[in-house]
Scaffold this motif. Structure first.
Motif, PDB file in Angstrom:
ATOM      1  N   VAL A 250      40.172  37.182  41.549  1.00 30.07           N
ATOM      2  CA  VAL A 250      39.363  38.394  41.520  1.00 30.07           C
ATOM      3  C   VAL A 250      40.169  39.563  40.970  1.00 30.07           C
TER       4      VAL A 250
ATOM      5  N   ASP B 178      30.759  39.320  40.290  1.00 30.60           N
ATOM      6  CA  ASP B 178      30.456  39.669  41.670  1.00 30.60           C
ATOM      7  C   ASP B 178      31.153  38.748  42.682  1.00 30.60           C
ATOM      8  N   VAL B 179      31.938  39.322  43.578  1.00 31.65           N
ATOM      9  CA  VAL B 179      32.629  38.515  44.596  1.00 31.65           C
ATOM     10  C   VAL B 179      31.618  37.790  45.494  1.00 31.65           C
TER      11      VAL B 179
ATOM     12  N   VAL C  12      43.285  37.781  45.069  1.00 32.65           N
ATOM     13  CA  VAL C  12      42.859  39.125  44.654  1.00 32.65           C
ATOM     14  C   VAL C  12      44.002  39.811  43.908  1.00 32.65           C
TER      15      VAL C  12
ATOM     16  N   GLN D 279      36.471  48.504  41.501  1.00 33.27           N
ATOM     17  CA  GLN D 279      35.313  47.608  41.463  1.00 33.27           C
ATOM     18  C   GLN D 279      35.264  46.631  42.636  1.00 33.27           C
ATOM     19  N   TYR D 280      36.419  46.156  43.080  1.00 33.45           N
ATOM     20  CA  TYR D 280      36.419  45.141  44.140  1.00 33.45           C
ATOM     21  C   TYR D 280      37.192  45.632  45.353  1.00 33.45           C
TER      22      TYR D 280
ATOM     23  N   GLU E 266      42.487  47.085  47.009  1.00 37.41           N
ATOM     24  CA  GLU E 266      41.586  45.932  46.820  1.00 37.41           C
ATOM     25  C   GLU E 266      41.317  45.183  48.108  1.00 37.41           C
TER      26      GLU E 266
END
Ligand code: NCD
Length: 329
Positions: free
Chosen positions: A182, A235-236, A248, A268-269, A294
């Protein structure tokens, strides 16, 4: 009277080093150098190093050897863990790390001359440099082993070895796993190296990134050639329920030429405890660190959070690699 058995047989360790699976005297530039046999060898040695550190702290295996740590980019973990690894094995270190701006490098000395100088003092050079390909170039000039500690957005082989080792130790196997990566898959060198290593195992890969930070085509092509099951998403939520490993990464701000693009994707994450509620009970969440938001701090208490165990494994892996590369018989 019964004779006391030594905790460690250092002669035996030294002999093992003498036939260190073809690694003695070698540079470590890319994970491409490691087949499963070599990986098994490094992992077995890393387990011995863990046992050694836990029981007696260290030994004199590399006494008389000097490592130069030459870091042209910031580092906390990688440099400290190479230094700790060398010192726990009785060797010493010339650290040219955060202070490169005070050295001749800042006077314009070429990498080639710096390497040809430092090899006069040392037995192995660990190099981190912002340019892809710099580690190979240094190795071409050096007559002692060069270990790549990150070459720009290229590779970070020792990180990938410690990542793979962590997955193996945490989950007991590598085969059959679903590994989701990710974040910044474009500039993140750790995910480039880890992906290539994982292709040697029967895994499925899920790549989660913003559009502009997708895994580079050159690596995607290798994944496809290896016939590994792979899917990309933004999208996670698409991967969290089935992932055995959630790896990650930080968005690599320093690699962006246009900082406004970085601003668009930087947050974003975020892995939260709520999100972790959807993950399997037996899985691991990993991060090469440093993190810049994150993974929320309250995820750290989750037993599946393996990123600090990952850090410690880094030292064991680097102890194993240094012993092998320096092959002391
Ligand atoms: C990574 C790196 O330098 O590539 N850090 C590390 O070595 N543990 C990851 C990063 O900087 O984001």
């Amino acid at each position: 009277m019964k004779e006391l058995q030594p905790l460690f047989n250092f002669d035996e360790m030294a002999t093992k080093n003498a036939n260190s699976n073809g690694l003695t005297g070698q540079n470590i530039i890319s994970v491409d150098q490691f087949d499963r046999d070599k990986l098994d060898y490094v992992f077995a040695r890393a387990r011995e190093m863990r046992e050694l550190v836990q029981r007696v702290g260290g030994c004199d295996l590399l006494k008389g050897n000097i490592l130069t740590a030459l870091f042209y980019e910031p580092s906390t973990r990688t440099s400290a863990s190479f230094i700790a690894a060398m010192e726990r094995l009785g060797g010493s270190v010339i650290p040219i790390t955060q202070g490169v701006q005070f050295s001749s490098v800042s006077k314009g000395e070429t990498l080639a001359d710096t390497i040809r100088t430092l090899e006069q003092y040392s037995d192995v050079i660990v190099l981190r440099h912002p340019e892809t390909g710099s580690a190979q170039m240094a190795a071409d000039y050096a007559s002692i082993p060069v270990i790549n500690a990150g070459d720009g957005a290229g590779e970070h082989p020792t990180q990938a070895l410690l990542d793979l080792f962590t997955i193996r130790e945490e989950l007991g196997t590598l085969d059959g796993l679903k590994v989701a990566m990710v974040g910044d898959l474009r500039y993140g060198r750790t995910v480039h190296s880890l992906t290539k290593l994982l292709l040697q195992y029967n895994v499925s890969l899920r790549f989660v990134s913003p559009e502009i930070l997708r895994m580079p085509l050159s690596i995607m092509n290798q994944v496809i050639d290896a016939k590994v099951n792979v899917r990309e998403t933004h999208d996670v939520a698409d991967v969290i329920e089935n992932a055995d490993v959630l790896y990650v990464t930080r968005v690599q701000k320093e690699r962006f030429s246009d900082l406004s693009q970085y601003e668009q994707v930087k947050d974003q994450y975020e892995i939260t405890t709520e999100l972790m509620g959807q993950a399997k009970e037996k899985m691991v969440i990993m991060h090469p660190l440093p993190r810049v938001g994150e993974i929320h701090y309250n995820v750290d208490k989750d037993p599946r959070a393996a990123y600090f165990r990952q850090v410690q494994n880094g030292m064991f892996i680097r102890m194993a690699l240094l012993a092998a590369v320096l092959g002391k018989a």
